[in-house]
Motif scaffolding. Structure first.
Motif, PDB file in Angstrom:
ATOM      1  N   PRO A  63       4.964  14.301  -1.500  1.00  0.00           N
ATOM      2  CA  PRO A  63       4.312  14.526  -2.803  1.00  0.00           C
ATOM      3  C   PRO A  63       3.344  13.386  -3.140  1.00  0.00           C
ATOM      4  O   PRO A  63       3.540  12.248  -2.691  1.00  0.00           O
ATOM      5  N   ASP A  64       2.330  13.713  -3.915  1.00  0.00           N
ATOM      6  CA  ASP A  64       1.308  12.716  -4.273  1.00  0.00           C
ATOM      7  C   ASP A  64       1.904  11.459  -4.901  1.00  0.00           C
ATOM      8  O   ASP A  64       1.475  10.346  -4.613  1.00  0.00           O
ATOM      9  N   ASP A  65       2.917  11.651  -5.781  1.00  0.00           N
ATOM     10  CA  ASP A  65       3.408  10.465  -6.495  1.00  0.00           C
ATOM     11  C   ASP A  65       4.110   9.476  -5.565  1.00  0.00           C
ATOM     12  O   ASP A  65       4.167   8.288  -5.853  1.00  0.00           O
ATOM     13  N   LEU A  66       4.602   9.956  -4.437  1.00  0.00           N
ATOM     14  CA  LEU A  66       5.169   9.031  -3.457  1.00  0.00           C
ATOM     15  C   LEU A  66       4.051   8.379  -2.634  1.00  0.00           C
ATOM     16  O   LEU A  66       4.064   7.169  -2.385  1.00  0.00           O
ATOM     17  N   MET A  67       3.084   9.192  -2.228  1.00  0.00           N
ATOM     18  CA  MET A  67       1.970   8.629  -1.436  1.00  0.00           C
ATOM     19  C   MET A  67       1.236   7.540  -2.221  1.00  0.00           C
ATOM     20  O   MET A  67       0.760   6.567  -1.662  1.00  0.00           O
ATOM     21  N   ARG A  68       1.189   7.739  -3.548  1.00  0.00           N
ATOM     22  CA  ARG A  68       0.513   6.748  -4.396  1.00  0.00           C
ATOM     23  C   ARG A  68       1.183   5.381  -4.314  1.00  0.00           C
ATOM     24  O   ARG A  68       0.551   4.340  -4.437  1.00  0.00           O
ATOM     25  N   GLN A  69       2.467   5.394  -4.068  1.00  0.00           N
ATOM     26  CA  GLN A  69       3.199   4.118  -3.986  1.00  0.00           C
ATOM     27  C   GLN A  69       3.015   3.395  -2.658  1.00  0.00           C
ATOM     28  O   GLN A  69       3.384   2.235  -2.517  1.00  0.00           O
ATOM     29  N   LEU A  70       2.495   4.124  -1.668  1.00  0.00           N
ATOM     30  CA  LEU A  70       2.288   3.494  -0.367  1.00  0.00           C
ATOM     31  C   LEU A  70       0.977   2.716  -0.354  1.00  0.00           C
ATOM     32  O   LEU A  70       0.051   3.028  -1.110  1.00  0.00           O
ATOM     33  N   ASP A  71       0.901   1.688   0.503  1.00  0.00           N
ATOM     34  CA  ASP A  71      -0.335   0.899   0.565  1.00  0.00           C
ATOM     35  C   ASP A  71      -1.463   1.681   1.240  1.00  0.00           C
ATOM     36  O   ASP A  71      -2.628   1.551   0.888  1.00  0.00           O
ATOM     37  N   ILE A  72      -1.079   2.445   2.246  1.00  0.00           N
ATOM     38  CA  ILE A  72      -2.089   3.170   3.022  1.00  0.00           C
ATOM     39  C   ILE A  72      -1.393   4.387   3.630  1.00  0.00           C
ATOM     40  O   ILE A  72      -0.202   4.325   3.963  1.00  0.00           O
TER      41      ILE A  72
ATOM     42  N   GLY B 187      12.562  12.571  14.169  1.00  0.00           N
ATOM     43  CA  GLY B 187      13.374  11.861  13.193  1.00  0.00           C
ATOM     44  C   GLY B 187      12.635  11.545  11.905  1.00  0.00           C
ATOM     45  O   GLY B 187      12.797  10.461  11.339  1.00  0.00           O
ATOM     46  N   GLY B 188      11.813  12.477  11.443  1.00  0.00           N
ATOM     47  CA  GLY B 188      11.018  12.251  10.231  1.00  0.00           C
ATOM     48  C   GLY B 188      11.889  11.846   9.044  1.00  0.00           C
ATOM     49  O   GLY B 188      12.996  12.356   8.866  1.00  0.00           O
ATOM     50  N   GLN B 189      11.401  10.906   8.255  1.00  0.00           N
ATOM     51  CA  GLN B 189      12.191  10.359   7.150  1.00  0.00           C
ATOM     52  C   GLN B 189      12.136  11.245   5.914  1.00  0.00           C
ATOM     53  O   GLN B 189      11.081  11.766   5.565  1.00  0.00           O
ATOM     54  N   SER B 190      13.244  11.338   5.240  1.00  0.00           N
ATOM     55  CA  SER B 190      13.275  12.048   3.964  1.00  0.00           C
ATOM     56  C   SER B 190      12.605  11.178   2.901  1.00  0.00           C
ATOM     57  O   SER B 190      12.352   9.989   3.131  1.00  0.00           O
ATOM     58  N   ILE B 191      12.365  11.783   1.761  1.00  0.00           N
ATOM     59  CA  ILE B 191      11.748  11.045   0.666  1.00  0.00           C
ATOM     60  C   ILE B 191      12.613   9.840   0.281  1.00  0.00           C
ATOM     61  O   ILE B 191      12.119   8.735   0.059  1.00  0.00           O
ATOM     62  N   ARG B 192      13.907  10.086   0.263  1.00  0.00           N
ATOM     63  CA  ARG B 192      14.845   9.031  -0.088  1.00  0.00           C
ATOM     64  C   ARG B 192      14.759   7.860   0.915  1.00  0.00           C
ATOM     65  O   ARG B 192      14.738   6.691   0.540  1.00  0.00           O
ATOM     66  N   GLU B 193      14.742   8.212   2.184  1.00  0.00           N
ATOM     67  CA  GLU B 193      14.652   7.170   3.217  1.00  0.00           C
ATOM     68  C   GLU B 193      13.346   6.379   3.111  1.00  0.00           C
ATOM     69  O   GLU B 193      13.317   5.163   3.321  1.00  0.00           O
ATOM     70  N   ILE B 194      12.291   7.092   2.790  1.00  0.00           N
ATOM     71  CA  ILE B 194      10.999   6.404   2.646  1.00  0.00           C
ATOM     72  C   ILE B 194      11.056   5.410   1.487  1.00  0.00           C
ATOM     73  O   ILE B 194      10.567   4.287   1.575  1.00  0.00           O
ATOM     74  N   LYS B 195      11.699   5.843   0.398  1.00  0.00           N
ATOM     75  CA  LYS B 195      11.818   4.943  -0.761  1.00  0.00           C
ATOM     76  C   LYS B 195      12.634   3.701  -0.409  1.00  0.00           C
ATOM     77  O   LYS B 195      12.324   2.595  -0.850  1.00  0.00           O
ATOM     78  N   LYS B 196      13.654   3.919   0.399  1.00  0.00           N
ATOM     79  CA  LYS B 196      14.464   2.787   0.829  1.00  0.00           C
ATOM     80  C   LYS B 196      13.625   1.839   1.701  1.00  0.00           C
ATOM     81  O   LYS B 196      13.653   0.619   1.532  1.00  0.00           O
ATOM     82  N   GLN B 197      12.872   2.450   2.620  1.00  0.00           N
ATOM     83  CA  GLN B 197      12.019   1.636   3.492  1.00  0.00           C
ATOM     84  C   GLN B 197      11.016   0.820   2.662  1.00  0.00           C
ATOM     85  O   GLN B 197      10.728  -0.341   2.948  1.00  0.00           O
ATOM     86  N   LEU B 198      10.501   1.472   1.635  1.00  0.00           N
ATOM     87  CA  LEU B 198       9.543   0.817   0.742  1.00  0.00           C
ATOM     88  C   LEU B 198      10.158  -0.453   0.132  1.00  0.00           C
ATOM     89  O   LEU B 198       9.518  -1.515   0.104  1.00  0.00           O
ATOM     90  N   ALA B 199      11.414  -0.329  -0.309  1.00  0.00           N
ATOM     91  CA  ALA B 199      12.108  -1.485  -0.897  1.00  0.00           C
ATOM     92  C   ALA B 199      12.334  -2.567   0.161  1.00  0.00           C
ATOM     93  O   ALA B 199      12.145  -3.761  -0.106  1.00  0.00           O
ATOM     94  N   ASP B 200      12.721  -2.125   1.375  1.00  0.00           N
ATOM     95  CA  ASP B 200      12.940  -3.084   2.468  1.00  0.00           C
ATOM     96  C   ASP B 200      11.671  -3.864   2.767  1.00  0.00           C
ATOM     97  O   ASP B 200      11.686  -5.075   3.007  1.00  0.00           O
ATOM     98  N   ILE B 201      10.555  -3.146   2.791  1.00  0.00           N
ATOM     99  CA  ILE B 201       9.281  -3.782   3.101  1.00  0.00           C
ATOM    100  C   ILE B 201       8.932  -4.830   2.044  1.00  0.00           C
ATOM    101  O   ILE B 201       8.499  -5.937   2.359  1.00  0.00           O
ATOM    102  N   LYS B 202       9.161  -4.465   0.780  1.00  0.00           N
ATOM    103  CA  LYS B 202       8.891  -5.411  -0.306  1.00  0.00           C
ATOM    104  C   LYS B 202       9.683  -6.704  -0.125  1.00  0.00           C
ATOM    105  O   LYS B 202       9.154  -7.802  -0.250  1.00  0.00           O
ATOM    106  N   ARG B 203      10.969  -6.504   0.190  1.00  0.00           N
ATOM    107  CA  ARG B 203      11.853  -7.659   0.362  1.00  0.00           C
ATOM    108  C   ARG B 203      11.367  -8.528   1.539  1.00  0.00           C
ATOM    109  O   ARG B 203      11.263  -9.738   1.438  1.00  0.00           O
TER     110      ARG B 203
END
Length: 571
Positions: A425-434, A382-398
DNA sequence: GCCGTTTTCGGCCCGACTGTTTTCAGTCG
């Protein structure tokens, strides 16, 4: 990697020599060398190419020549000759419990058996009774041994054995007569797989304890029962040994029963050089049998001029020398762990929500977790798409805004693709903490391909951790063919941490590899890779691997407070 | 077969349990 093949050959040579009634110490030398081969982290061919075989303890002129011969010709002439002298069935018979070299030889010489089935028929029809030293009971024992031999499973995973040991201990603890109780043996040393469970008890009434032990509900068969030492077979085919001793020799027996055997041998040798003797009752002066130590393990070690050696280090791989110089490290402890950097949720193949994972982590006393769901290429999980990861990123922030003194680290377990490129892609990985990266496909590639994939991933500045670096699954899948030395060097040079995955089936890196990596200046993350909430508890198995690898708190990223962690991982 | 600030020769860890024996060999850990 010919290490394991060589170990097997040396074990076989030892068995053959034993049947031939050869020098006992020569046999032991082969067994010791075999064990060393087995536990060696480095590829034996690499050591040989540097001409350093004889630096390995227990490998001298003769064995190094045999190793070289095997590396260049895939054969050892001496072994081929020996095999002609002793039929293989004799070795097979020796692997039956209760049948050693003498009995195997005796049976073979008389009946020329060709298979275990034939041996079974002989025992059933009482043909063995005619042999010297054989009577009805011996035949029954052999039949029982054959039964065990047939259904003998592989060594049990520590993750499966430890709960059984804990259960038995809590049963026995209820007895008034039990004063103190502990696991011993490989369970106490936390080896990744175990063959049997050892339990040690102190008591003034050994018979009562032993009696209770052999009549526990999980007992299928009593294998031996003496006043102080007894063995049972559980219904799930696991052997459990119990030893009951006087409190005055608890330390000595705990040490003896915990081992390893090699560690014990080395300690006894040391004692002997001082004119003393070690047995399971204590340290004794040989001259007048005066007891010098025995009550605690610490006392035992100190009497020999050694620092206390934690059980996980007792494999005779340099710990005694370190203890003599009082340089035993303060090993990592479970309580040192401040977070888990490999946690799945129901956004990929985990079975719980992010919120539940956070609650469970807080309950465990953690300060942070990294949410590492799979990425798009790993569709089976069930690997997440880029879009799903971005959504998760927002959820985590909240979610983080609501949390006090706890931090969710945005992350992903990024798939390392077949050419070593990454699934994000690198620009997405850059937005992750780790970022955790791992191989999940193409396990069968050649060594240079596998190595190159991991090396390329490590060279990405946004990749911080390589997860389960060898991909093995105990009892299920061999590690993929990878040049671990190159990986370790690159991990150090690129400041990429290697994971010790705490999943009982993985334990990857394993103890020997982790120690090798530590010695080469690599940093680690110890993670559970949890998919269900209860798997947070597996952290203890990862910590156990770390302790067996001599790791300290300083070697492990997730012992750091979160801000320091995030600073430290920057490349 | 390995190993050595006592040694390159002569050592090499130690004991419990079992089944067969009348005092011990075989096996195991």
């Amino acid at each position: 990697m010919k290490n394991i093949n060589l170990a097997e050959i040396f074990y076989n040579i030892a068995d053959i020599l034993e049947i031939k009634n050869d020098n006992f110490f020569k046999i032991r030398a082969y067994r010791k060398a075999a064990q060393t081969m087995e536990e060696l982290a480095e590829d034996i061919e690499d050591i040989a190419s540097r001409n350093e075989l004889q630096n390995i303890p227990g490998i001298g002129k003769d064995l190094s020549e045999k190793i070289n011969e095997y590396i260049s010709t895939d054969k050892i002439r001496h072994y081929e000759e020996l095999k002609k002298e002793v039929p293989e069935i004799l070795l097979k018979m020796m692997s039956i419990q209760g049948v050693g070299p003498k009995k195997a030889r005796l049976i073979y010489d008389r009946f020329k058996v060709r298979s275990i089935e034939e041996l079974e028929r002989l025992a059933k029809s009482h043909k063995l009774s005619g042999l010297p030293g054989f009577k009805e009971k011996s035949e029954q024992n052999i039949l029982r041994g054959i039964e065990l031999f047939k259904k003998r499973s592989e060594r049990m995973l520590l993750g499966a054995a430890l709960p059984i040991a804990t259960q038995i201990i809590s049963n026995l603890k209820k007895l008034r007569e039990v004063k103190s109780i502990s696991t011993a043996g490989s369970v106490r040393r936390m080896k990744e797989t175990i063959r049997d469970i050892d339990i040690l008890v102190t008591s003034d009434k050994p018979e009562t304890v032993t009696g209770a032990f052999v009549s526990m509900p999980q007992v299928k068969e009593v294998l031996a029962q003496g006043p102080t030492k007894s063995s049972i077979l559980t219904k799930n085919g696991l052997q459990v040994d119990l030893r009951v001793v006087d409190p005055d020799c608890y330390g000595a027996t705990l040490l003896y029963f915990t081992g390893s055997k090699a560690h014990n041998v080395a300690l006894r040798k040391l004692a002997k050089s001082k004119g003393w003797k070690i047995n399971e009752y204590g340290v004794f002066r040989t001259r007048d049998k005066k007891k010098l130590a025995g009550k605690t393990e610490k006392e035992m070690y100190e009497s020999l001029g050694l620092s206390y050696i934690p059980p996980e280090m007792g494999e005779d791989t340099g710990e005694i020398e370190s203890a003599r110089r009082h340089k035993i490290p303060r090993l990592l402890e479970l309580a040192d762990m401040r977070g888990d950097l490999h946690v799945h949720t129901d956004r990929s193949d985990g079975s719980h929500s992010l919120e539940d994972a956070v609650r469970a982590a807080i309950k465990k006393g953690y300060e942070y977790i990294a949410v590492t769901d799979h990425t798009r290429s790993l569709t089976v999980a069930g690997g997440q798409s880029i879009r799903e990861i971005k959504k998760q990123l927002a959820d985590i922030k909240r979610l983080n805004k609501k949390l006090k003194a706890f931090r969710i680290l945005a992350s992903a377990e990024v798939d390392i693709l077949s050419d070593g490129s990454l699934d994000l892609p690198d620009d997405l990985m850059r937005q992750l903490d780790i970022v955790v990266a791992a191989i999940h496909s193409g396990f069968k590639n050649k060594k240079d391909v596998m190595t190159e994939r991991v090396l390329r991933a490590m060279n990405n500045r946004y990749v911080h951790i390589i997860s389960h670096p060898t991909g093995r699954l105990l009892h299920a899948r061999d590690p993929y063919d990878i040049d671990l030395e190159k990986v370790v060097r690159a991990a150090r040079d690129t400041k990429t941490a290697l994971e010790i995955n705490a999943y009982p089936e993985r334990l990857d890196l394993n103890d020997a590899n982790a120690r090798f990596a530590k010695e080469n200046g690599v940093r680690f993350a110890i993670n559970t890779d949890m998919h269900t909430l209860d798997q947070f508890e597996n952290m203890r198995f990862g910590v156990a691997v770390a302790r067996r690898a001599w790791l300290t708190k300083e070697d492990v990223l997730n012992t750091l407070p979160v801000n320091k962690l995030l600073k430290t991982i920057q490349k």
